[in-house]
Design a protein around this motif. Structure first.
Motif, PDB file in Angstrom:
ATOM      1  N   MET A 287       7.643   4.352  -4.079  1.00 43.25           N
ATOM      2  CA  MET A 287       7.036   3.117  -3.589  1.00 43.25           C
ATOM      3  C   MET A 287       8.081   2.012  -3.543  1.00 43.25           C
ATOM      4  SD  MET A 287       3.501   3.022  -5.786  1.00 43.25           S
ATOM      5  CE  MET A 287       2.274   4.326  -5.652  1.00 43.25           C
TER       6      MET A 287
ATOM      7  N   PRO B  79      -2.348   3.557  -2.542  1.00 45.22           N
ATOM      8  CA  PRO B  79      -2.055   4.729  -3.360  1.00 45.22           C
ATOM      9  C   PRO B  79      -3.286   5.607  -3.517  1.00 45.22           C
ATOM     10  CG  PRO B  79      -1.113   2.744  -4.335  1.00 45.22           C
ATOM     11  CD  PRO B  79      -1.992   2.293  -3.192  1.00 45.22           C
ATOM     12  N   SER B  80      -3.037   6.924  -3.478  1.00 47.03           N
ATOM     13  CA  SER B  80      -4.141   7.871  -3.592  1.00 47.03           C
ATOM     14  C   SER B  80      -4.806   7.766  -4.953  1.00 47.03           C
ATOM     15  CB  SER B  80      -3.621   9.292  -3.379  1.00 47.03           C
ATOM     16  OG  SER B  80      -2.607   9.565  -4.305  1.00 47.03           O
TER      17      SER B  80
ATOM     18  N   THR C  48       6.740   7.255  -9.517  1.00 43.46           N
ATOM     19  CA  THR C  48       5.527   7.350 -10.318  1.00 43.46           C
ATOM     20  C   THR C  48       5.383   8.704 -11.009  1.00 43.46           C
ATOM     21  OG1 THR C  48       3.968   8.327  -8.720  1.00 43.46           O
ATOM     22  CG2 THR C  48       4.441   5.967  -8.503  1.00 43.46           C
TER      23      THR C  48
ATOM     24  N   ARG D 238      -5.903   8.298  -8.510  1.00 41.28           N
ATOM     25  CA  ARG D 238      -5.208   8.893  -9.650  1.00 41.28           C
ATOM     26  C   ARG D 238      -6.065   8.735 -10.896  1.00 41.28           C
ATOM     27  NH1 ARG D 238      -1.927   5.089  -7.472  1.00 41.28           N
ATOM     28  NH2 ARG D 238      -0.140   5.768  -6.249  1.00 41.28           N
TER      29      ARG D 238
ATOM     30  N   GLN E 157       4.328   3.168   0.407  1.00 44.41           N
ATOM     31  CA  GLN E 157       4.398   4.489  -0.212  1.00 44.41           C
ATOM     32  C   GLN E 157       5.105   5.461   0.728  1.00 44.41           C
ATOM     33  OE1 GLN E 157       0.811   5.737  -2.196  1.00 44.41           O
ATOM     34  NE2 GLN E 157       1.160   7.855  -1.617  1.00 44.41           N
ATOM     35  N   TYR E 158       6.013   6.282   0.160  1.00 42.55           N
ATOM     36  CA  TYR E 158       6.791   7.220   0.943  1.00 42.55           C
ATOM     37  C   TYR E 158       6.594   8.634   0.415  1.00 42.55           C
ATOM     38  CZ  TYR E 158       9.144   2.810   1.917  1.00 42.55           C
ATOM     39  OH  TYR E 158       9.418   1.503   2.241  1.00 42.55           O
ATOM     40  N   LYS E 159       6.940   9.606   1.254  1.00 42.39           N
ATOM     41  CA  LYS E 159       6.902  10.990   0.816  1.00 42.39           C
ATOM     42  C   LYS E 159       7.950  11.183  -0.264  1.00 42.39           C
ATOM     43  CE  LYS E 159       7.370  15.760   2.435  1.00 42.39           C
ATOM     44  NZ  LYS E 159       7.651  16.634   3.598  1.00 42.39           N
ATOM     45  N   GLY E 160       7.563  11.762  -1.384  1.00 46.84           N
ATOM     46  CA  GLY E 160       8.482  11.926  -2.501  1.00 46.84           C
ATOM     47  C   GLY E 160       8.733  13.375  -2.838  1.00 46.84           C
TER      48      GLY E 160
ATOM     49  N   GLU F 145       5.314  10.051  -6.447  1.00 48.13           N
ATOM     50  CA  GLU F 145       5.360   9.135  -5.313  1.00 48.13           C
ATOM     51  C   GLU F 145       6.572   8.210  -5.393  1.00 48.13           C
ATOM     52  OE1 GLU F 145       0.543   8.504  -5.201  1.00 48.13           O
ATOM     53  OE2 GLU F 145       1.794   7.962  -6.906  1.00 48.13           O
TER      54      GLU F 145
END
Length: 310
Positions: free
Chosen positions: A236, A281-282, A230, A284, A249-252, A234
């Motif tokens: 995903m 998702p946080s 993204t 945005r 969602q993963y740490k990016g 992020e």
């Protein structure tokens, strides 16, 4: 240590605007290795070779590097003339295609250590991603900055687009073909949609709305999962076997910059598998607010990928 390719686990290679190329084990949620180009060049696109043993990366400096994942070092490089290397793709274990911000395409062979040919698209639109059509490595699909996906024959003496597709309302930032359906490609855009298009039928066959401006896309080797990068850094994934678009969602990448490229491989897990939890998702900005965010950034900030490419 080297990567031991097998049928277990999923590894994703992603490029971030902070300047790093990450090799991430998705199930174990861990970074296996990192590449950075001396001089602070930004990696724009990356793709693993067919065997998964080599990685091609295009940088905003115009350099295309090929890294051996066992040696963890560069084994081949060349430079695009006058522009950024915005896209890379493998046609075989040695054949690499690279696209530029000025609509140029370059073919090279890592064994011959030379450039086989270069040509330009008539539209001169930025080439944001390229992929060879499965089992037809003379055909190359290109995602363009004008919102189109075009298909053309690189073996032609004067390559010209054979087909035009318009799957998005904004610039197409990434595409990939689905292993289980070689005539279908997935594409993503800042319009917050993941779209599947059939080459033969020339129509959209499926799409997922995603509440994020998407900047890259890849598929698992089985074709059952789609990995997304993204605008806000992020990573995903979506399980295509499910009817709903359930995002994991993963740490990016750090710095909340765009994930400009993402590509997947199959490798042996290096630690016990950790079950990923679905995450919301946080918060945005909306798609209409992205341009305002760019305007607020300092004009001297060269690490803003969208500012560079617009």
């Amino acid at each position: 240590s080297s990567l031991d390719l097998s049928q277990n686990g999923s590894v994703v290679v992603s490029c971030g605007s902070e300047g790093r190329v990450l090799v991430t084990h998705i199930e174990a949620s861990s970074t296996i290795m990192t590449f950075e180009e001396p001089g602070g060049a930004i990696p724009l696109k990356a793709q693993l070779s067919l065997s998964g043993q080599a990685l091609a990366v295009g940088y905003n400096s115009g350099i295309v590097q090929v890294y051996d994942l066992k040696l963890k070092s560069s084994v081949f490089s060349h430079t695009m003339k006058f522009s950024e290397a915005t896209a890379v793709a493998w046609g075989s274990e040695t054949l690499i295609a690279a696209g530029s911000s000025l609509g140029e395409l370059c073919l090279s062979d890592t064994k011959r250590s030379g450039i086989l040919g270069t040509f330009s698209l008539k539209s001169a639109a930025t080439i944001r991603d390229i992929k060879f059509v499965p089992k037809q490595n003379n055909l190359l699909a290109a995602a363009l900055g004008d919102g189109q996906v075009v298909l053309f024959d690189v073996n032609s003496s004067t390559p010209a687009p054979q087909n035009f597709f318009k799957p998005h309302s904004d610039k197409v930032t990434g595409l990939c073909f689905i292993p289980s359906m070689p005539n279908v490609f997935a594409s993503v855009s800042h319009d917050e949609k993941l779209v599947f298009t059939d080459l033969r039928e020339k129509k959209t066959v499926r799409y997922f709305p995603v509440k994020a401006a998407l900047t890259s896309v890849s598929t698992s080797s089985s074709g059952t999962s789609i990995y997304l990068g993204t605008y806000f850094g992020e990573l995903m994934s979506i399980d295509l076997r499910k009817n709903s678009a359930e995002l994991f969602q993963y740490k990016g990448h750090s710095g909340a910059g765009p994930v400009t490229s993402i590509t997947a491989a199959r490798v042996e897990p290096r630690r016990p598998v950790v079950q990923a939890r679905p995450q919301t998702p946080s918060s945005r900005p909306s798609i209409n607010e992205y341009s305002e965010l760019e305007k607020e950034k300092s004009p001297n900030n060269q690490r803003s990928l969208l500012a560079q490419q617009n």
